[in-house]
Design a protein around this motif. Sequence first.
Motif, PDB file in Angstrom:
ATOM      1  N   TRP A  51       0.838  -1.182   0.000  1.00 38.28           N
ATOM      2  CA  TRP A  51       0.000   0.000   0.000  1.00 38.28           C
ATOM      3  C   TRP A  51       0.882   1.244   0.000  1.00 38.28           C
ATOM      4  CZ3 TRP A  51      -5.294   0.182  -0.168  1.00 38.28           C
ATOM      5  CH2 TRP A  51      -5.979  -1.008   0.071  1.00 38.28           C
ATOM      6  N   ARG A  52       0.512   2.219  -0.787  1.00 38.18           N
ATOM      7  CA  ARG A  52       1.188   3.513  -0.764  1.00 38.18           C
ATOM      8  C   ARG A  52       0.475   4.413   0.228  1.00 38.18           C
ATOM      9  NH1 ARG A  52       2.725   5.396  -6.715  1.00 38.18           N
ATOM     10  NH2 ARG A  52       3.839   6.892  -5.432  1.00 38.18           N
ATOM     11  N   GLU A  55      -2.759   5.968  -0.937  1.00 40.84           N
ATOM     12  CA  GLU A  55      -3.848   4.987  -1.027  1.00 40.84           C
ATOM     13  C   GLU A  55      -4.471   4.749   0.345  1.00 40.84           C
ATOM     14  OE1 GLU A  55      -2.283   2.079  -4.613  1.00 40.84           O
ATOM     15  OE2 GLU A  55      -1.485   1.782  -2.591  1.00 40.84           O
ATOM     16  N   SER A  58      -6.525   7.923   1.504  1.00 43.52           N
ATOM     17  CA  SER A  58      -7.847   8.078   0.898  1.00 43.52           C
ATOM     18  C   SER A  58      -8.775   6.916   1.270  1.00 43.52           C
ATOM     19  CB  SER A  58      -7.739   8.211  -0.616  1.00 43.52           C
ATOM     20  OG  SER A  58      -7.184   7.053  -1.183  1.00 43.52           O
ATOM     21  N   ARG A  59      -8.250   5.713   1.381  1.00 45.67           N
ATOM     22  CA  ARG A  59      -9.076   4.546   1.708  1.00 45.67           C
ATOM     23  C   ARG A  59      -9.650   4.645   3.111  1.00 45.67           C
ATOM     24  NH1 ARG A  59      -8.975  -0.743  -0.531  1.00 45.67           N
ATOM     25  NH2 ARG A  59     -10.665  -1.868   0.457  1.00 45.67           N
ATOM     26  N   ARG A  91       8.656   7.307  -3.710  1.00 46.50           N
ATOM     27  CA  ARG A  91       7.554   6.353  -3.520  1.00 46.50           C
ATOM     28  C   ARG A  91       7.878   5.494  -2.306  1.00 46.50           C
ATOM     29  NH1 ARG A  91       6.453   1.049  -6.150  1.00 46.50           N
ATOM     30  NH2 ARG A  91       8.401   1.394  -7.262  1.00 46.50           N
ATOM     31  N   GLU A  93       6.170   2.362   0.134  1.00 48.04           N
ATOM     32  CA  GLU A  93       5.135   1.338   0.213  1.00 48.04           C
ATOM     33  C   GLU A  93       5.215   0.631   1.558  1.00 48.04           C
ATOM     34  OE1 GLU A  93       4.500  -0.032  -4.385  1.00 48.04           O
ATOM     35  OE2 GLU A  93       6.051  -1.067  -3.224  1.00 48.04           O
TER      36      GLU A  93
END
Length: 123
Positions: A51-52, A55, A58-59, A91, A93
């Motif tokens: 998962w970033r 993500e 917002s999730r 990035r 994760e």
Amino acid sequence: MTATRPEPPHPDLPDADREAADAAVADLLTLLGKRHTLSLLYLFARDPGPWRFGELESRLDLSPTTLSDRLAELTARGFLDRTDHEEVPPRVEYIATERAEALKPAFGHLYGWCREYGQGVRH
């Protein structure tokens, strides 16, 4: 009427081991009691990732500060692994570790409980 003491959940352990287990459970409950920790771990139990950050933000609809704090703590405690990719833009994760994956049955039990008894729990 005399109140009886409840049987400890692990009566077969020696006192020192029982105390260590009780302390570990207390520490886990303190961690899980922090705001949004359970919802974050539940998401990783359903989908271990990667998962970033965006993500997850917002999730779960969390503030960046709260999410950052929870991810840092869960990473430090061994529930998540963080991978930094040297890219532009950067990035990052997150992925569930074996320790986090081991919580999946507990979430399964909670899910089953909600299916049977969860009516009226939501406000």
